[in-house]
Design an enzyme around this catalytic site. Structure first.
Site, PDB file in Angstrom:
ATOM      1  N   LYS A 148     -11.247   2.224 -15.509  1.00 58.39           N
ATOM      2  CA  LYS A 148     -11.730   0.877 -15.184  1.00 58.39           C
ATOM      3  C   LYS A 148     -12.132   0.118 -16.453  1.00 58.39           C
ATOM      4  CE  LYS A 148     -11.144   1.100 -10.745  1.00 58.39           C
ATOM      5  NZ  LYS A 148     -10.168   0.230 -10.065  1.00 58.39           N
TER       6      LYS A 148
ATOM      7  N   ASP B 128       0.859  -1.193   0.000  1.00 61.69           N
ATOM      8  CA  ASP B 128       0.000   0.000   0.000  1.00 61.69           C
ATOM      9  C   ASP B 128       0.891   1.237   0.000  1.00 61.69           C
ATOM     10  OD1 ASP B 128      -3.276   0.149   0.885  1.00 61.69           O
ATOM     11  OD2 ASP B 128      -2.148   2.037   0.905  1.00 61.69           O
TER      12      ASP B 128
ATOM     13  N   TYR C 223     -12.265   8.005 -13.838  1.00 62.54           N
ATOM     14  CA  TYR C 223     -12.377   6.722 -13.122  1.00 62.54           C
ATOM     15  C   TYR C 223     -13.024   5.682 -14.035  1.00 62.54           C
ATOM     16  CZ  TYR C 223     -13.605   3.406  -9.419  1.00 62.54           C
ATOM     17  OH  TYR C 223     -13.739   2.274  -8.635  1.00 62.54           O
TER      18      TYR C 223
ATOM     19  N   THR D 201     -16.870   1.249   1.591  1.00 65.86           N
ATOM     20  CA  THR D 201     -15.451   1.415   1.936  1.00 65.86           C
ATOM     21  C   THR D 201     -15.119   2.907   1.846  1.00 65.86           C
ATOM     22  OG1 THR D 201     -14.695   1.198  -0.340  1.00 65.86           O
ATOM     23  CG2 THR D 201     -14.862  -0.839   0.929  1.00 65.86           C
TER      24      THR D 201
END
Ligand code: NAD
Length: 270
Positions: A174, A38, A170, A205
């Site tokens: 994707k 990460d 985005y 999340t």
């Protein structure tokens, strides 16, 4: 009972939070040694500590890497091989949804470039170095097959359909992940390297909850989910576990959708 990933080595990016964290924990529970990668080292280390406490029979190591930098991704894969001797599972999961990502008129080029750098180029580099590492895995003499490995790339339901509440960079990134994963699956199929995309629906999340930062925005998204709730990261981790394990040995080039029915909806139940 041997675990579903017994003796395997997995590298997970974005392992400090959400899908990546839950997947790292689940992979370890099922017997894998895990490298948690990460940009936020502290969170990745917390994940590794959870694994060390719960599953002392496997090893978990945290390392810092920005997947938007090729040298970081290369170093992370090399670290996994150095620590654990091989690489069986590469979960290219790290991604961002920038708060300034908008429509074609309002999205600034720097936001577009940053999003592509992390969400698309980062996945390409993850695939590149995973393929090189997986080629070094031995041949299964009994089956006469190269062992290869499993690469899982996190795309999104927006790669399959457009969003009327725009997040152009985005969505485009994707879509790229999805298309690239299909092609890689074809090119490397004969090497025993499987490549699949995971397409999550809207999840509870930080990535999405920070973006949908008012109750009104959350409800605007919620009306499209047939199940009437946001998904949990662990529900994606369970799908990733299937794709990582030999249970999915005949699955490659798939767009594996886990979205509460969203992408099948015309209208949703009241
Ligand atoms: P999250 O925000 O909980 O976790 C993302 C993690 O990625 C964080 O720990 C963050 O530090 C890390 N990260 C960000 N940039 C990085 C970089 N450059 N290098 C390394 N690590 C980096 O998000 P999540 O919901 O678990 O998202 C995981 C993946 O799922 C992302 O690719 C996201 O686009 C995708 N996804 C999420 C949703 C959703 O609704 N949450 C829906 C579809 C797809």
């Amino acid at each position: 009972m041997p675990g579903r990933l017994q003796n395997k080595v997995a590298l997970v990016t974005g392992a400090g939070s959400g899908i990546g964290l839950e997947s790292s924990i689940l992979f370890a529970q099922e017997g894998a040694n895990v490298l948690l990668v990460d940009i936020n080292l502290e969170n990745a280390e917390k994940g590794a500590a959870i694994i060390a406490e719960r599953f002392p029979n496997v090893k978990a190591v945290a390392t810092k890497a920005d997947v938007g930098k090729e040298e970081d991704v290369k170093a992370a894969v090399e670290r996994a091989v150095k620590e654990f001797g091989r690489l069986d599972v590469m979960f290219n999961n790290a991604g961002i949804m920038h708060p300034e990502d908008d429509n074609a008129l309002n999205t600034e080029e720097r936001i577009w470039d940053l999003t592509m750098q992390i969400n698309l180029k980062g996945v390409w580099w993850g695939c590149k170095y995973a393929i090189l590492a997986m080629r070094e895995n031995p041949t299964d003499e009994a089956k006469g097959l190269h062992v290869g490995g499993s690469i899982i790339n996190t795309a999104s339901f927006v790669a399959l359909m457009g969003a009327a509440t725009p997040q152009l960079a985005y969505t485009a990134s994707k879509g790229g992940v999805l298309a690239m994963s299909r092609e890689l699956a074809m090119v490397h199929a004969r090497e025993g390297i499987r490549v699949n995309s995971l397409c999550p629906g809207p999840l509870k999340t930080p990535l999405l909850m920070d973006f949908l930062n008012t109750e009104e925005k959350r409800q605007r998204r919620m009306v499209h989910i047939p199940m009437g709730r946001f998904g949990e990261a662990v529900e994606l981790a369970r799908a990733a576990l299937f794709l990582a394990s030999d249970e999915s040995s005949y699955v490659t080039g798939a767009d594996f959708t886990v979205d509460g029915g969203l992408s099948s909806a015309y209208v949703t139940p009241l």
